[in-house]
Design a protein around this motif. Structure first.
Motif, mmCIF file in Angstrom:
data_model
loop_
_atom_site.group_PDB
_atom_site.id
_atom_site.type_symbol
_atom_site.label_atom_id
_atom_site.label_comp_id
_atom_site.label_asym_id
_atom_site.label_seq_id
_atom_site.Cartn_x
_atom_site.Cartn_y
_atom_site.Cartn_z
ATOM 1 N N ARG A 125 0.861 -1.188 0.000
ATOM 2 C CA ARG A 125 0.000 0.000 0.000
ATOM 3 C C ARG A 125 0.898 1.238 0.000
ATOM 4 O O ARG A 125 1.285 1.746 1.057
ATOM 5 C CB ARG A 125 -0.949 -0.012 1.218
ATOM 6 N N PRO A 126 1.256 1.727 -1.187
ATOM 7 C CA PRO A 126 2.293 2.757 -1.303
ATOM 8 C C PRO A 126 1.864 4.135 -0.812
ATOM 9 O O PRO A 126 0.704 4.525 -0.964
ATOM 10 C CB PRO A 126 2.551 2.808 -2.813
ATOM 11 N N THR A 127 2.823 4.873 -0.259
ATOM 12 C CA THR A 127 2.569 6.284 0.090
ATOM 13 C C THR A 127 3.427 7.217 -0.765
ATOM 14 O O THR A 127 3.249 8.423 -0.740
ATOM 15 C CB THR A 127 2.893 6.555 1.580
ATOM 16 N N VAL A 128 4.365 6.616 -1.502
ATOM 17 C CA VAL A 128 5.224 7.407 -2.383
ATOM 18 C C VAL A 128 5.131 6.837 -3.796
ATOM 19 O O VAL A 128 5.225 5.622 -3.981
ATOM 20 C CB VAL A 128 6.704 7.352 -1.914
ATOM 21 N N GLY A 129 4.930 7.716 -4.764
ATOM 22 C CA GLY A 129 4.876 7.300 -6.166
ATOM 23 C C GLY A 129 6.080 7.860 -6.909
ATOM 24 O O GLY A 129 6.470 9.012 -6.683
ATOM 25 N N ILE A 130 6.658 7.040 -7.774
ATOM 26 C CA ILE A 130 7.831 7.481 -8.552
ATOM 27 C C ILE A 130 7.563 7.201 -10.027
ATOM 28 O O ILE A 130 7.179 6.079 -10.385
ATOM 29 C CB ILE A 130 9.109 6.708 -8.143
ATOM 30 N N VAL A 131 7.753 8.204 -10.866
ATOM 31 C CA VAL A 131 7.646 7.983 -12.310
ATOM 32 C C VAL A 131 9.058 7.971 -12.887
ATOM 33 O O VAL A 131 9.823 8.930 -12.692
ATOM 34 C CB VAL A 131 6.800 9.081 -13.000
ATOM 35 N N CYS A 132 9.407 6.889 -13.562
ATOM 36 C CA CYS A 132 10.758 6.759 -14.129
ATOM 37 C C CYS A 132 10.818 7.373 -15.521
ATOM 38 O O CYS A 132 10.035 7.013 -16.393
ATOM 39 C CB CYS A 132 11.144 5.292 -14.259
ATOM 40 N N LYS A 180 9.634 2.281 3.736
ATOM 41 C CA LYS A 180 8.542 2.986 3.035
ATOM 42 C C LYS A 180 8.062 2.162 1.839
ATOM 43 O O LYS A 180 8.871 1.580 1.102
ATOM 44 C CB LYS A 180 9.031 4.346 2.530
ATOM 45 N N GLU A 181 6.749 2.139 1.666
ATOM 46 C CA GLU A 181 6.179 1.406 0.527
ATOM 47 C C GLU A 181 5.997 2.354 -0.660
ATOM 48 O O GLU A 181 5.465 3.450 -0.501
ATOM 49 C CB GLU A 181 4.860 0.757 0.950
ATOM 50 N N VAL A 182 6.469 1.904 -1.818
ATOM 51 C CA VAL A 182 6.476 2.782 -2.986
ATOM 52 C C VAL A 182 5.812 2.110 -4.189
ATOM 53 O O VAL A 182 5.701 0.887 -4.260
ATOM 54 C CB VAL A 182 7.929 3.190 -3.381
ATOM 55 N N MET A 183 5.384 2.964 -5.098
ATOM 56 C CA MET A 183 4.811 2.484 -6.363
ATOM 57 C C MET A 183 5.611 3.161 -7.474
ATOM 58 O O MET A 183 5.646 4.390 -7.561
ATOM 59 C CB MET A 183 3.348 2.910 -6.439
ATOM 60 N N VAL A 184 6.261 2.366 -8.284
ATOM 61 C CA VAL A 184 7.122 2.918 -9.333
ATOM 62 C C VAL A 184 6.474 2.697 -10.697
ATOM 63 O O VAL A 184 6.129 1.564 -11.051
ATOM 64 C CB VAL A 184 8.518 2.244 -9.301
ATOM 65 N N GLN A 185 6.309 3.763 -11.432
ATOM 66 C CA GLN A 185 5.788 3.674 -12.797
ATOM 67 C C GLN A 185 6.987 3.582 -13.735
ATOM 68 O O GLN A 185 7.706 4.553 -13.948
ATOM 69 C CB GLN A 185 4.955 4.920 -13.128
ATOM 70 N N GLN A 186 7.197 2.388 -14.266
ATOM 71 C CA GLN A 186 8.334 2.175 -15.170
ATOM 72 C C GLN A 186 7.830 2.301 -16.580
ATOM 73 O O GLN A 186 7.356 1.337 -17.182
ATOM 74 C CB GLN A 186 8.887 0.773 -14.971
ATOM 75 N N GLY A 187 7.940 3.488 -17.108
ATOM 76 C CA GLY A 187 7.423 3.729 -18.450
ATOM 77 C C GLY A 187 6.303 4.733 -18.365
ATOM 78 O O GLY A 187 5.305 4.499 -17.700
ATOM 79 N N ARG A 188 6.499 5.857 -19.020
ATOM 80 C CA ARG A 188 5.448 6.870 -19.009
ATOM 81 C C ARG A 188 4.878 7.025 -20.408
ATOM 82 O O ARG A 188 5.458 6.571 -21.404
ATOM 83 C CB ARG A 188 5.976 8.211 -18.488
ATOM 84 N N TYR A 189 3.719 7.636 -20.455
ATOM 85 C CA TYR A 189 3.088 7.977 -21.727
ATOM 86 C C TYR A 189 3.434 9.426 -22.042
ATOM 87 O O TYR A 189 3.417 10.278 -21.157
ATOM 88 C CB TYR A 189 1.567 7.838 -21.620
ATOM 89 N N HIS A 190 3.773 9.674 -23.314
ATOM 90 C CA HIS A 190 4.106 11.038 -23.726
ATOM 91 C C HIS A 190 3.027 11.560 -24.673
ATOM 92 O O HIS A 190 2.420 10.792 -25.422
ATOM 93 C CB HIS A 190 5.454 11.070 -24.463
#
Ligand code: R1P
Length: 282
Positions: free
Chosen positions: A24-31, A77-87
């Motif tokens: 259950r993430p509290t931090v989000g990361i966009v790569c 800390k629980e994190v959610m990483v978005q590996q790949g973004r939409y442009h």
């Protein structure tokens, strides 16, 4: 153009991900481009591919894997990483580009960390530097391409969100302090120019951006940041300087897509180290 993603779609996507994941993430990361390796510092990984999530298309850009990695950092800390973004230049509806950000909020994320690869304009910057984004000039937004254009669903946020402190002052301070503590003297603090792409810039484009106070240029991030603030996330962002503006009409090309990915790949361990320290202090 893909279909518009509305609030109910986001709810469905979140329900799908939560039914498969225990984190259950509290931090989000966009790569950003070349920055997917950030997930190497994550433990207890749970992975879900975009293609398995209802309503999400695959990313089309090489080096953007197209998956979420959920897990725990060594600090717990629980994190959610978005590996790949939409442009924007991939031709997606803006609601697709920002769908992962909205998902993060509904999943419990409070702090959003955006990363990207960018071209260095500021002549004192070197390839490999990291720039914490102080503010931006968002050219697609000037031209009517903000992700918030269209009917406003209040469940996402208010119609006219103020974004004076978009890249949160306190978070930037914290990030810069972490960089100092880690002895990373190549971490800068500057202005990001967000353009639509996918073509890189001409010499005069670059001169224009530089004259108007921009330190680095890229084709992402600003819309995600605005959407994050709209939905109530605290936002911080950083660019990995992957190439540098050479102000000469004799030079054929100052940038190449493969080089961008390679340079950022080489610097990913620094970005990870900085993020790990920063997140441990949230
Ligand atoms: O902003 P990210 O996703 O890091 O990607 C950057 O790298 C690509 C160009 O090489 C562009 O998409 C630019 O925006």
């Amino acid at each position: 153009m893909s279909k518009k993603i509305v609030y109910e779609d986001i709810q469905e996507m979140v329900e799908f991900v939560q039914s498969k994941m225990t984190i259950r993430p509290t931090v989000g990361i966009v790569c950003g481009t070349g920055l997917g390796g950030i997930n190497e510092v994550i433990n207890d990984k749970e992975i879900v591919k975009f293609s398995d999530i209802p309503n999400l298309p695959q990313t089309t850009v090489t080096s953007h894997a197209g998956q979420f990695v959920l897990g725990r950092l060594p600090c717990g800390k629980e994190v959610m990483v978005q590996q790949g973004r939409y442009h924007f230049y991939e031709g997606h509806d803006q609601s697709i580009i920002v769908a992962p950000i909205r998902m993060m909020k509904l999943m419990g994320v409070e702090t959003l960390i955006l990363t990207n690869a960018a071209g260095g304009l500021n002549q004192s910057y070197s390839i490999g530097d990291i720039m914490v984004i102080k503010d931006h000039i968002y050219f697609p937004g000037f031209a009517g391409n903000s992700p918030l254009v269209g009917p406003n669903d209040k469940r996402f946020g208010e119609r006219f969100p103020p974004i004076y402190n978009l890249y949160d002052r306190e978070l930037r301070k914290k990030m810069l302090k972490c960089a100092e503590q880690l002895g990373m003297d190549f971490v800068r603090h500057g202005i990001y120019a967000s353009v639509a792409g996918p073509h890189y810039e001409t010499i005069f484009d670059m001169r224009f951006l530089l004259k108007n106070g921009c330190d680095a240029v890229g084709m992402s991030t600003s819309g995600e940041a605005i959407c994050g603030a709209h939905i109530g996330l605290k936002v911080v962002a950083m660019s990995g300087v992957s190439n540098k503006f050479v102000d000469s009409e004799e030079v054929e090309n100052f940038v190449d897509g493969d080089e961008v990915t390679q340079v950022v790949n080489n610097g990913v361990s620094y970005v990870s180290k900085l993020l790990e320290r920063f997140i441990s202090e949230l």
